[in-house]
Design a protein around this motif. Structure first.
Motif, short mmCIF file in Angstrom:
data_model
loop_
_atom_site.label_atom_id
_atom_site.label_comp_id
_atom_site.label_asym_id
_atom_site.label_seq_id
_atom_site.Cartn_x
_atom_site.Cartn_y
_atom_site.Cartn_z
N ASP A 150 51.66 -89.90 -54.52
CA ASP A 150 51.22 -89.25 -53.28
C ASP A 150 51.70 -90.13 -52.13
N LEU A 151 52.77 -89.70 -51.46
CA LEU A 151 53.41 -90.52 -50.42
C LEU A 151 53.25 -89.86 -49.07
N ARG A 152 52.94 -90.67 -48.06
CA ARG A 152 52.80 -90.14 -46.70
C ARG A 152 53.45 -91.09 -45.70
N ILE A 153 53.77 -90.56 -44.53
CA ILE A 153 54.32 -91.34 -43.41
C ILE A 153 53.32 -91.25 -42.27
N VAL A 154 52.86 -92.42 -41.78
CA VAL A 154 51.81 -92.43 -40.76
C VAL A 154 52.13 -93.45 -39.68
N ASP A 155 51.43 -93.31 -38.55
CA ASP A 155 51.47 -94.34 -37.52
C ASP A 155 50.88 -95.62 -38.11
N PRO A 156 51.57 -96.75 -38.03
CA PRO A 156 51.07 -97.97 -38.69
C PRO A 156 49.80 -98.54 -38.07
N GLU A 157 49.46 -98.10 -36.87
CA GLU A 157 48.25 -98.61 -36.22
C GLU A 157 47.06 -97.67 -36.40
N THR A 158 47.30 -96.36 -36.20
CA THR A 158 46.18 -95.39 -36.22
C THR A 158 46.08 -94.63 -37.54
N PHE A 159 47.15 -94.69 -38.36
CA PHE A 159 47.25 -93.95 -39.62
C PHE A 159 47.31 -92.44 -39.41
N GLU A 160 47.62 -92.02 -38.18
CA GLU A 160 47.81 -90.59 -37.94
C GLU A 160 49.11 -90.13 -38.59
N PRO A 161 49.12 -88.95 -39.21
CA PRO A 161 50.33 -88.47 -39.91
C PRO A 161 51.50 -88.28 -38.96
N ARG A 162 52.69 -88.62 -39.43
CA ARG A 162 53.92 -88.37 -38.68
C ARG A 162 54.51 -87.04 -39.13
N SER A 163 55.19 -86.37 -38.21
CA SER A 163 55.86 -85.12 -38.52
C SER A 163 57.16 -85.39 -39.27
N ALA A 164 57.72 -84.35 -39.88
CA ALA A 164 59.00 -84.48 -40.58
C ALA A 164 60.06 -85.02 -39.62
N GLY A 165 60.80 -86.02 -40.04
CA GLY A 165 61.84 -86.63 -39.23
C GLY A 165 61.36 -87.72 -38.31
N GLU A 166 60.05 -87.95 -38.24
CA GLU A 166 59.48 -88.96 -37.34
C GLU A 166 59.15 -90.22 -38.13
N PRO A 167 59.74 -91.37 -37.80
CA PRO A 167 59.52 -92.59 -38.58
C PRO A 167 58.09 -93.11 -38.45
N GLY A 168 57.64 -93.76 -39.50
CA GLY A 168 56.35 -94.41 -39.54
C GLY A 168 56.25 -95.27 -40.77
N GLU A 169 55.04 -95.79 -41.03
CA GLU A 169 54.87 -96.62 -42.22
C GLU A 169 54.80 -95.74 -43.47
N ILE A 170 55.50 -96.17 -44.53
CA ILE A 170 55.43 -95.51 -45.83
C ILE A 170 54.17 -96.00 -46.53
N GLN A 171 53.28 -95.07 -46.86
CA GLN A 171 52.07 -95.41 -47.60
C GLN A 171 51.96 -94.50 -48.81
N MET A 172 51.29 -94.99 -49.86
CA MET A 172 51.20 -94.15 -51.06
C MET A 172 49.99 -94.51 -51.90
N LYS A 173 49.61 -93.56 -52.73
CA LYS A 173 48.61 -93.79 -53.77
C LYS A 173 49.09 -93.08 -55.04
N GLY A 174 48.40 -93.34 -56.13
CA GLY A 174 48.85 -92.81 -57.42
C GLY A 174 49.26 -93.95 -58.31
N TYR A 175 50.57 -94.04 -58.61
CA TYR A 175 51.07 -95.12 -59.45
C TYR A 175 51.33 -96.36 -58.61
N VAL A 176 50.27 -97.06 -58.27
CA VAL A 176 50.39 -98.30 -57.50
C VAL A 176 49.47 -99.34 -58.13
#
Length: 217
Positions: A150-176
């Motif tokens: 389960d991978l998501r891209i978010v603002d690294p400070e607020t963790f708000e989701p980024r839209s497609a094509g918008e850079p942010g921090e790569i975060q994930m859960k599942g196999y970690v």
């Protein structure tokens, strides 16, 4: 590890050339168990030497290349390259620029997969499908998340989701990883309150779900 092999279409007829260190995620968590879960043969090389690598690739008829761009460059530029038959190569896993990927393809691994991951994500969490993905996706992106990730891209400070094509921090859960041994301070810094692992990497997802790595935060 099974899903990595599925992206590479590994079978029991494959022979994986393995020279990357087995104490490292790429060699152990990724390549070795990719081979074992698909009953493929593993051809070990004790340490990297380009001449010996070329010999093993030819004589053992290795089909899967695992290596970094500098390994591919050393093989390609070695004087023995011209007289070695590497036609058995077909796929593998690596990372790098489009030019570096082309060098691996020129060696013979035409269906090489672009891979992304960390030791904390069992070596890989995303991979392209070299046999099916178009070149522009395979060279520029690092593929799509593997099943169970389960991978998501978010603002690294607020963790708000980024839209497609918008850079942010790569975060994930599942196999970690479940966490760092006896280091609660690092665990608190590395996981979000809702359980996502913070990679510290910068990237974005395109509308089709392909991940593009853009460096370290």
């Amino acid at each position: 590890m099974w899903h990595i092999g599925e992206r590479m279409h590994v079978t029991d007829r494959d022979r994986i050339w393995l020279v990357v260190s087995l104490y490292w995620g790429l060699g152990c968590e990724n390549a070795l168990f990719n081979a074992l879960t698909h009953a493929a043969c593993t051809v070990l090389q004790e340490h990297f030497d380009a001449a010996e690598g070329l010999r093993l690739l030819e004589e053992e008829r290795c089909t899967i290349f695992y290596g970094t761009p500098n390994i591919a460059q050393a093989l390609d530029e070695h004087p023995d390259r011209a007289r070695r038959d590497l036609s058995a190569l077909r796929s593998g896993g690596s990372t790098g620029s489009p030019e570096q990927f082309q060098r691996i393809i020129d060696l013979g691994a035409r269906d090489v997969c672009h891979i992304y991951g960390l030791t904390e994500t069992y070596g890989n969490c995303a991979a392209s499908e070299g046999k099916l993905d178009p070149p522009e996706k395979r060279f520029l992106s690092v593929g799509r998340p593997l099943p169970g990730v389960d991978l998501r891209i978010v603002d690294p400070e607020t963790f708000e989701p980024r839209s497609a094509g918008e850079p942010g921090e790569i975060q994930m859960k599942g196999y970690v990883t479940v966490g760092y041994y006896n280091d609660e301070e690092k665990n608190r810094a590395s996981f979000t309150p809702d359980g996502y692992f913070r990679t510290g990497d910068l990237g974005f997802l395109d509308p089709e779900g392909y991940l593009y790595f853009r460096g370290r935060l």
